[in-house]
Design an enzyme around this catalytic site. Structure first.
Site, PDB file in Angstrom:
ATOM      1  N   HIS A   1     -30.825 -19.153 -34.444  1.00 53.16           N
ATOM      2  CA  HIS A   1     -31.741 -20.242 -34.757  1.00 53.16           C
ATOM      3  C   HIS A   1     -33.079 -20.134 -34.039  1.00 53.16           C
ATOM      4  O   HIS A   1     -34.010 -20.851 -34.371  1.00 53.16           O
ATOM      5  CB  HIS A   1     -31.076 -21.591 -34.446  1.00 53.16           C
ATOM      6  CG  HIS A   1     -30.172 -22.044 -35.544  1.00 53.16           C
ATOM      7  ND1 HIS A   1     -29.044 -21.356 -35.894  1.00 53.16           N
ATOM      8  CD2 HIS A   1     -30.246 -23.097 -36.391  1.00 53.16           C
ATOM      9  CE1 HIS A   1     -28.449 -21.975 -36.896  1.00 53.16           C
ATOM     10  NE2 HIS A   1     -29.162 -23.027 -37.232  1.00 53.16           N
TER      11      HIS A   1
ATOM     12  N   SER B   1     -33.265 -16.800 -39.693  1.00 54.04           N
ATOM     13  CA  SER B   1     -32.639 -15.701 -40.418  1.00 54.04           C
ATOM     14  C   SER B   1     -33.652 -14.620 -40.777  1.00 54.04           C
ATOM     15  O   SER B   1     -34.805 -14.921 -41.065  1.00 54.04           O
ATOM     16  CB  SER B   1     -32.013 -16.223 -41.721  1.00 54.04           C
ATOM     17  OG  SER B   1     -30.850 -16.930 -41.450  1.00 54.04           O
TER      18      SER B   1
ATOM     19  N   LYS C   1     -25.476 -23.213 -51.736  1.00 51.09           N
ATOM     20  CA  LYS C   1     -25.183 -21.814 -52.036  1.00 51.09           C
ATOM     21  C   LYS C   1     -23.954 -21.349 -51.250  1.00 51.09           C
ATOM     22  O   LYS C   1     -23.110 -20.617 -51.777  1.00 51.09           O
ATOM     23  CB  LYS C   1     -26.397 -20.950 -51.694  1.00 51.09           C
ATOM     24  CG  LYS C   1     -26.260 -19.531 -52.204  1.00 51.09           C
ATOM     25  CD  LYS C   1     -27.555 -18.750 -52.010  1.00 51.09           C
ATOM     26  CE  LYS C   1     -27.411 -17.363 -52.595  1.00 51.09           C
ATOM     27  NZ  LYS C   1     -28.654 -16.599 -52.494  1.00 51.09           N
ATOM     28  N   ASP C   2     -23.862 -21.768 -49.990  1.00 52.95           N
ATOM     29  CA  ASP C   2     -22.712 -21.371 -49.180  1.00 52.95           C
ATOM     30  C   ASP C   2     -21.417 -21.986 -49.718  1.00 52.95           C
ATOM     31  O   ASP C   2     -20.354 -21.373 -49.630  1.00 52.95           O
ATOM     32  CB  ASP C   2     -22.913 -21.787 -47.719  1.00 52.95           C
ATOM     33  CG  ASP C   2     -23.850 -20.836 -46.986  1.00 52.95           C
ATOM     34  OD1 ASP C   2     -23.956 -19.679 -47.417  1.00 52.95           O
ATOM     35  OD2 ASP C   2     -24.481 -21.254 -46.001  1.00 52.95           O
TER      36      ASP C   2
ATOM     37  N   GLU D   1      -3.470  -1.474 -38.869  1.00 55.65           N
ATOM     38  CA  GLU D   1      -3.896  -2.178 -40.066  1.00 55.65           C
ATOM     39  C   GLU D   1      -5.169  -1.518 -40.614  1.00 55.65           C
ATOM     40  O   GLU D   1      -5.897  -0.850 -39.883  1.00 55.65           O
ATOM     41  CB  GLU D   1      -4.171  -3.648 -39.733  1.00 55.65           C
ATOM     42  CG  GLU D   1      -2.914  -4.411 -39.377  1.00 55.65           C
ATOM     43  CD  GLU D   1      -2.215  -4.991 -40.592  1.00 55.65           C
ATOM     44  OE1 GLU D   1      -1.425  -4.255 -41.217  1.00 55.65           O
ATOM     45  OE2 GLU D   1      -2.446  -6.157 -40.913  1.00 55.65           O
TER      46      GLU D   1
END
Lengths: 438, 276
Positions: A219, A223, A247-248, A291
């Site tokens: 922040h 971004s 959107k998220d 894995e």
């Protein structure tokens, strides 16, 4: 910090004003995830994966805490308690499948998130600390996932733990002592299982703490975006809410749908069948593999087959596996190109995709038995991995001729829509020099 | 400085790896086991639903009961299903009195209430199916050194489990001329090492007489018992799939609505270029 045009929280109710002068939690949320956080308006779907990773962690913590209520960390009954969860605990099968599949999905999402950062140069100034914190989270995730896998106390749990903890014994002189100290014995046993359970419960909360730092560090500069060009003004951003919350939410829906398909229809597709056999220290499985999400690193570990410079092959493997992750911490200073986004780096973009292919190839090699041609392919793929980060990237940064950058985010958005910006605004496309990332 | 150090470290790692890559390799003789080993045959399972996709489909209760019968009459001589409780058999369609009667047929290790000495008692619905052998040593002593695994989880503990079980118990055959089977073992191309200690369990058609009139063939026995063992490995399989269908439907609707609201929220931003 935020951009000067960010909206500020204004309480609208008496209670809001009361709280704002005592515990301004709504102000914090408003500024961090609400309309008070201006975000570049050109983020694509790859920018959804940070939020998805956060959700994946929350799913792991919630399912994990409930599983912990029914699980018994004792070698005598650990496997039985897992089967008890699967058979007799109300919806225990769903919790356990969500937790097991969730670990795979967490890694899948984080890998996309990391490669997104690599492609768009999100590790470059001023976001180096953000990148470093992300790598710390990644390391913690690997430790947590490994220990969680051991808790099942199936064959692959036991033998995976044996192989991985054995790596510490490769350290000269003190290796054996460290190995014994970590296990609480000479081989994985009750002491090991108990401490792994304790740490497996602890580490996710440490991850959560580092995520708070990660988001904080995000922040400050805000971004990055697909152009890699800094935000220049209000025309380049939209408020996080409602634009990116909407959107998220959509991205989260897609993610959860795919997640549900695996949990309910392919719950064991990503696991090893051998882990449905209870651990047996007297019977080694024919093929010990971790894995899938750790396979590329396992391939690098296995790639060193000969002693070199008087250092035994095993120690080389351990050093290389460790270095494969640690070198990422130096990436912001290895890639000195002033251009962030690979959209404007034609040469680096090619090598980025070679790296992606190389990592997938390493994953394939990691899952194969130690025989030709896979050993040799693994060695060459590992060599490329190191060469890519330590040799090729610094050289490209030095010699690459980058493409002209758009003057601003909004200009690139307009260009995408096939329109030219109005006169007097950001200017035209051609002849713009790359701008320094700082 | 960082870049110079990186170059040095990078060169060392690359050289170490390339040095390993150019080493001559020992000649490898092809593994005869791998040449003879067969992957299990794919079967259409009723519980996997249309297209064998595993999305819909439920267990056929009759088939589960037949599979249980095959297990009881043949497999249970050596193999336990110790993770299954008698009460779980309700899922096969057995009634409470039937389950009580089945449980009663088993002796469960216990302690004598008066003397405290180890003894046995009749099984109760709350008991698990007892072990066939008290421990591994007892099993190996009785089985010529071999250990019959517990079958509760067998279809999950083997690659392609249900197909594997079906192929394995119907797949016994004479060994090819170039393969020597040690004494006391049997040739089976579906078994990992090709030599399995288990004698062919299905001797002939008609070995088990089904009460529901289903024709008793070896293939039918194998299908039924594999289905039963799929149930023992995952008794919650039906709940998993039906919950999954509902969950995915819900999520698809939610995601669709999320997409519409996303489009709506962004409409003004995406439209802006036209208005400038």
């Amino acid at each position: 910090m935020s951009f000067p045009w960010a909206k500020h929280y204004e309480p609208t109710t008496d209670f809001g004003r009361y709280m704002d002068s005592r515990l301004p939690l709504p102000r914090l949320v408003y500024g961090a995830l609400g309309a008070g956080y201006p975000t570049p308006k050109n983020l694509n779907y790859f920018y959804n994966f940070g939020v998805l990773a956060g959700v994946a962690l929350v799913i792991q913590i919630i399912t994990g805490v409930v599983l912990g209520m029914h699980y018994a960390a004792n070698t005598g009954i650990a496997f039985d308690s897992v089967e008890f969860i699967m058979r007799d605990v109300n919806n225990g099968w769903m919790l356990r499948y969500m937790h097991a599949v969730g670990a795979s999905f967490f890694f899948a999402v984080v890998y996309v998130h990391i490669f997104r950062g690599l492609y768009y140069g999100s590790y470059k100034p001023p976001r180096e600390v953000l990148w470093l914190l992300g790598l710390v989270i990644f390391l913690l995730m690997m430790a947590t996932a490994f220990m969680g896998y051991v808790l099942v106390w199936g064959q692959m749990s036991f033998w995976g733990a044996t192989v991985i903890t054995n790596l510490f014994s490769a350290v000269p002189i003190v290796g054996e002592a460290i190995h014994t100290w970590l296990l609480g014995g000479f081989s994985p046993d009750n002491a090991t299982l108990n401490r792994f359970f304790s740490l497996h419960y602890l580490l996710p909360f440490i991850i959560f703490g580092v995520i708070i730092l990660h988001v904080w560090a995000l922040h400050i500069p805000g971004s990055n975006n697909p152009t890699g060009v800094d935000v220049k003004g209000p025309q380049d951003t939209v408020p996080f809410h409602p634009y990116y919350t909407a959107k998220d939410f959509f991205g989260l829906g897609v993610y959860l749908t795919i997640f549900a398909i695996f949990v309910f229809f392919l719950p064991n597709a990503l696991g090893e069948v051998d882990n449905y056999i209870p651990a047996n220290p007297l019977s080694t499985p024919p093929h010990i593999v971790p894995e899938w999400y750790l396979l590329p690193f396992y391939a690098i570990l296995k790639a060193f087959t000969t002693n070199f410079l008087f250092i035994p092959a095993k120690l080389w493997g351990v050093l290389a596996m460790l270095s494969a992750i640690l070198l990422l911490f130096f990436l912001p200073w290895l890639d000195t190109s002033p251009v962030r986004s690979n959209s404007y780096r034609p040469l680096n973009r090619i090598f980025f995709w070679v790296l992606v292919a190389d990592c997938i190839l390493l994953g394939v090699c990691g899952g194969k038995l130690a025989e030709e041609p896979w050993v040799r392919i693994g060695q060459l793929a590992s060599a490329y991995y190191f060469a890519h980060f330590l040799i090729i990237i610094p050289l490209i940064a030095r010699f690459e001729k980058t493409l002209p950058l758009p003057n601003s985010i909004s200009e690139s958005v307009l260009a995408k829509y096939g329109r030219t910006p109005p006169p007097g605004s950001a200017g035209s496309f051609g002849g713009t020099m790359p701008q320094p990332a700082e | 400085m960082v870049r110079l150090g990186a170059l040095g470290v990078g060169l060392v790692f690359v050289l170490a790896l390339l040095w390993g890559a150019v080493q001559p390799r020992d000649a490898v003789t092809p593994d005869p086991v791998r040449a003879l080993h067969l992957a299990p045959t794919e079967i259409e399972w009723s519980y996997r639903g249309p297209g064998n996709l595993g999305i819909f489909g439920t267990f056929d209760r009759g088939q589960l009961q037949r599979g249980f019968q095959v297990y009881k009459e043949i497999c249970s001589a050596c193999h336990s299903i110790h993770r299954v409780a008698f009460r779980d058999l309700a899922a096969l369609g057995f009634s409470a009195p039937e389950i009580k009667a089945i449980a009663k047929g088993y002796d469960i290790p216990s302690i004598d209430e008066k003397t405290g000495e180890p003894t046995t008692r009749k099984g109760l619905p709350s008991d698990k199916f007892p072990l066939v052998y008290a421990n591994e040593i007892a099993a190996r002593a009785a089985q010529n050194g071999a250990l019959p695994p517990d079958l509760s989880l067998i279809t999950k503990a083997r690659e392609d489990g249900p197909n594997y079980v079906h192929s394995l118990i119907t797949g016994y055959r004479d060994a090819p001329a170039n393969w020597k089977v040690p004494d006391g073992l049997y040739y089976n191309p579906y078994f990992r090492s090709l030599n399995v200690a288990m004698p062919p369990p299905l001797a002939a058609d008609g070995q088990v007489t089904y009460a529901d009139g289903t024709k008793g063939t070896k293939d039918q026995y194998a299908r039924d018992v594999a289905t039963f063992l799929t149930w023992t490995a995952e008794p919650k399989l039906e709940a998993r799939k039906s919950t999954g269908v509902a969950a995915v439907l819900f999520l698809l609707i939610m995601t669709g609505l999320g997409y519409l609201s996303y489009k709506r929220v962004w409409a003004d931003i995406k439209r802006k270029p036209a208005s400038i």
